[in-house]
Motif scaffolding. Sequence first.
Motif, PDB file in Angstrom:
ATOM      1  N   MET A 158      -3.418   1.001  11.365  1.00 44.81           N
ATOM      2  CA  MET A 158      -3.457   2.544  10.565  1.00 44.81           C
ATOM      3  C   MET A 158      -3.595   3.057   9.650  1.00 44.81           C
ATOM      4  O   MET A 158      -4.767   2.535   9.217  1.00 44.81           O
ATOM      5  CB  MET A 158      -1.746   2.937  10.463  1.00 44.81           C
ATOM      6  N   ALA A 159      -4.392   3.996   9.072  1.00 39.68           N
ATOM      7  CA  ALA A 159      -4.777   4.170   7.628  1.00 39.68           C
ATOM      8  C   ALA A 159      -3.823   5.055   7.282  1.00 39.68           C
ATOM      9  O   ALA A 159      -2.748   5.974   7.428  1.00 39.68           O
ATOM     10  CB  ALA A 159      -5.777   5.685   8.371  1.00 39.68           C
ATOM     11  N   VAL A 179      -0.971   0.123  -4.198  1.00 35.38           N
ATOM     12  CA  VAL A 179      -2.397   0.545  -3.704  1.00 35.38           C
ATOM     13  C   VAL A 179      -1.826  -0.932  -2.681  1.00 35.38           C
ATOM     14  O   VAL A 179      -2.510  -0.823  -1.398  1.00 35.38           O
ATOM     15  CB  VAL A 179      -3.817   0.842  -3.722  1.00 35.38           C
ATOM     16  N   ARG A 180      -2.010  -1.837  -3.312  1.00 32.30           N
ATOM     17  CA  ARG A 180      -1.562  -2.986  -3.329  1.00 32.30           C
ATOM     18  C   ARG A 180      -0.527  -2.946  -1.791  1.00 32.30           C
ATOM     19  O   ARG A 180      -0.717  -3.972  -0.673  1.00 32.30           O
ATOM     20  CB  ARG A 180      -1.798  -4.066  -4.202  1.00 32.30           C
ATOM     21  N   ARG A 181       0.146  -2.567  -2.727  1.00 28.39           N
ATOM     22  CA  ARG A 181       1.751  -2.849  -1.764  1.00 28.39           C
ATOM     23  C   ARG A 181       1.686  -2.113  -0.361  1.00 28.39           C
ATOM     24  O   ARG A 181       2.053  -2.663   0.866  1.00 28.39           O
ATOM     25  CB  ARG A 181       2.967  -2.232  -2.249  1.00 28.39           C
ATOM     26  N   VAL A 182       1.051  -0.649  -0.217  1.00 25.89           N
ATOM     27  CA  VAL A 182       0.487  -0.234   0.884  1.00 25.89           C
ATOM     28  C   VAL A 182      -0.161  -1.039   1.870  1.00 25.89           C
ATOM     29  O   VAL A 182       0.394  -1.345   2.883  1.00 25.89           O
ATOM     30  CB  VAL A 182       0.190   0.971   0.440  1.00 25.89           C
ATOM     31  N   VAL A 183      -1.339  -1.630   1.446  1.00 27.31           N
ATOM     32  CA  VAL A 183      -2.076  -2.637   2.312  1.00 27.31           C
ATOM     33  C   VAL A 183      -1.747  -3.504   3.272  1.00 27.31           C
ATOM     34  O   VAL A 183      -1.820  -3.466   3.839  1.00 27.31           O
ATOM     35  CB  VAL A 183      -3.277  -2.649   1.039  1.00 27.31           C
ATOM     36  N   SER A 184      -0.443  -4.468   1.543  1.00 27.16           N
ATOM     37  CA  SER A 184      -0.047  -5.351   2.862  1.00 27.16           C
ATOM     38  C   SER A 184       1.070  -4.873   3.272  1.00 27.16           C
ATOM     39  O   SER A 184       1.810  -5.861   4.200  1.00 27.16           O
ATOM     40  CB  SER A 184       0.648  -5.790   1.713  1.00 27.16           C
ATOM     41  N   ALA A 185       1.769  -3.618   3.582  1.00 30.71           N
ATOM     42  CA  ALA A 185       2.552  -3.418   4.307  1.00 30.71           C
ATOM     43  C   ALA A 185       2.091  -2.634   5.492  1.00 30.71           C
ATOM     44  O   ALA A 185       2.140  -2.945   7.075  1.00 30.71           O
ATOM     45  CB  ALA A 185       3.382  -2.280   4.034  1.00 30.71           C
ATOM     46  N   MET A 186       0.663  -2.520   6.055  1.00 28.90           N
ATOM     47  CA  MET A 186      -0.072  -2.578   7.158  1.00 28.90           C
ATOM     48  C   MET A 186      -0.467  -3.824   7.548  1.00 28.90           C
ATOM     49  O   MET A 186      -0.494  -4.628   7.430  1.00 28.90           O
ATOM     50  CB  MET A 186      -1.137  -1.243   6.841  1.00 28.90           C
ATOM     51  N   PRO A 187      -0.786  -3.034   9.088  1.00 26.86           N
ATOM     52  CA  PRO A 187      -0.886  -4.399   9.737  1.00 26.86           C
ATOM     53  C   PRO A 187      -2.687  -4.430   9.506  1.00 26.86           C
ATOM     54  O   PRO A 187      -3.215  -3.719   9.398  1.00 26.86           O
ATOM     55  CB  PRO A 187      -0.304  -4.338  11.753  1.00 26.86           C
ATOM     56  N   PHE A 233      -9.850  -1.275  -4.079  1.00 24.84           N
ATOM     57  CA  PHE A 233     -10.154  -2.181  -2.608  1.00 24.84           C
ATOM     58  C   PHE A 233     -10.718  -3.143  -2.748  1.00 24.84           C
ATOM     59  O   PHE A 233     -11.261  -3.717  -2.113  1.00 24.84           O
ATOM     60  CB  PHE A 233     -12.121  -0.943  -2.714  1.00 24.84           C
ATOM     61  N   GLU A 234     -10.513  -3.960  -3.911  1.00 31.86           N
ATOM     62  CA  GLU A 234     -11.148  -4.970  -4.062  1.00 31.86           C
ATOM     63  C   GLU A 234     -10.058  -6.271  -2.222  1.00 31.86           C
ATOM     64  O   GLU A 234      -9.548  -5.464  -2.387  1.00 31.86           O
ATOM     65  CB  GLU A 234      -9.934  -5.695  -4.995  1.00 31.86           C
ATOM     66  N   GLY A 235     -11.191  -6.855  -2.229  1.00 32.14           N
ATOM     67  CA  GLY A 235     -10.677  -7.654  -0.812  1.00 32.14           C
ATOM     68  C   GLY A 235     -10.780  -7.189  -0.017  1.00 32.14           C
ATOM     69  O   GLY A 235     -10.262  -7.604   1.524  1.00 32.14           O
ATOM     70  N   LEU A 236     -11.112  -5.377  -0.041  1.00 26.93           N
ATOM     71  CA  LEU A 236     -11.512  -4.546   1.791  1.00 26.93           C
ATOM     72  C   LEU A 236     -12.506  -4.501   2.415  1.00 26.93           C
ATOM     73  O   LEU A 236     -13.796  -4.863   1.394  1.00 26.93           O
ATOM     74  CB  LEU A 236     -10.199  -3.218   1.308  1.00 26.93           C
ATOM     75  N   VAL A 270     -13.294   4.779   2.359  1.00 26.85           N
ATOM     76  CA  VAL A 270     -12.927   4.532   2.912  1.00 26.85           C
ATOM     77  C   VAL A 270     -13.242   2.188   3.077  1.00 26.85           C
ATOM     78  O   VAL A 270     -14.340   2.912   3.112  1.00 26.85           O
ATOM     79  CB  VAL A 270     -13.071   5.079   4.591  1.00 26.85           C
ATOM     80  N   ALA A 271     -12.310   1.588   3.528  1.00 22.41           N
ATOM     81  CA  ALA A 271     -11.957   0.756   3.386  1.00 22.41           C
ATOM     82  C   ALA A 271     -11.338   0.198   4.267  1.00 22.41           C
ATOM     83  O   ALA A 271      -9.866   0.698   4.984  1.00 22.41           O
ATOM     84  CB  ALA A 271     -11.783   0.028   2.200  1.00 22.41           C
ATOM     85  N   ARG A 272     -11.611  -0.801   5.291  1.00 22.72           N
ATOM     86  CA  ARG A 272     -10.808  -1.596   6.267  1.00 22.72           C
ATOM     87  C   ARG A 272     -10.066  -3.113   5.883  1.00 22.72           C
ATOM     88  O   ARG A 272     -11.234  -3.183   5.068  1.00 22.72           O
ATOM     89  CB  ARG A 272     -11.430  -1.657   7.396  1.00 22.72           C
ATOM     90  N   THR A 273      -9.363  -3.600   6.085  1.00 19.68           N
ATOM     91  CA  THR A 273      -8.395  -4.302   5.822  1.00 19.68           C
ATOM     92  C   THR A 273      -8.890  -5.656   7.011  1.00 19.68           C
ATOM     93  O   THR A 273      -9.776  -5.592   7.599  1.00 19.68           O
ATOM     94  CB  THR A 273      -6.876  -4.070   6.109  1.00 19.68           C
ATOM     95  N   SER A 274      -8.810  -6.560   6.346  1.00 22.22           N
ATOM     96  CA  SER A 274      -9.070  -7.582   6.993  1.00 22.22           C
ATOM     97  C   SER A 274      -8.467  -7.457   8.817  1.00 22.22           C
ATOM     98  O   SER A 274      -7.357  -7.116   8.600  1.00 22.22           O
ATOM     99  CB  SER A 274      -8.325  -8.913   6.638  1.00 22.22           C
TER     100      SER A 274
END
Length: 275
Positions: A158-159, A179-187, A233-236, A270-274
């Motif tokens: 998702m985005a 931001v980290r909480r939201v990123v960690s909740a996404m697949p 965006f660290e780690g993305l 815009v960035a993508r998660t792992s």
Amino acid sequence: MDGHFARSPASPRGVDTSQPSVARMYDYYLDGSNHFAADRKACEELSALAPSTKILAQNNRHFLRRAVRYLAQECGIRQFLDHGSGLPTQDNVHQVAQQVDPAARVVYVDKDPIVLAHGRALLEDQSRTAVIQADMRDTDAIMGDPSVRRLLDFTEPMAALFVSVLHCIRDEDDPAALVRRVVSAMPPGSFLVISHLVSEDPATRQATTDFMQRSTGGDWGRVREPREVAAYFEGLHLVPPGLVEISTWRQDTDLVRKQPGDEWIEYGGVARTSG
């Protein structure tokens, strides 16, 4: 005053229309009609302080459209969670995404009751789009909301969108942690979209921050430095061209106006998660 702006919208019960709202000020800059005298006055004063603000707001809206279209067309994203979505205007997230795929699903999040009222009226016939009233800092409440659970599949990418809203978060509420909480909740394989008001000049950062904090009764965070936004965006994996002044991000039309001044800019990407 022009009659268009003189006809203010009806105010939902309990809304203090004498206090400017960030969402309604943004609506004014986008030539909307859902704002009040206090919002217009605050915008006029802000424009005197930072003359490029109207074009900045319009360019930010263009960036939102381009980012959503890119994610839907080129990345196959079909679900979007828009934090601090603001008042409905033309080419909203669901309209852009559903032009690519009518099955795309969108949830808008905003704490302003006027946004909720207008958003729900707009989406009355929409089964794949919802608007919820929530504080974007409350990630658990948002992720657990029935509309979010109904529309968004947390097993599929998702985005998450934070477009021109994180500067409304105070330092003590830690926007980076949000931001980290939201990123960690996404697949895995999900995307993050951020634009943020920044300035390289300390005096400008202080002056614009002070003005917005006064105008909104303290409902404002801070104009930050580009390096602070980069830390979100660290780690993305940043999508090219990376973090830029947003009018230059993947331009697809000559209609986007060049940012005319640099007293402050919208900076992001815009960035993508792992995964």
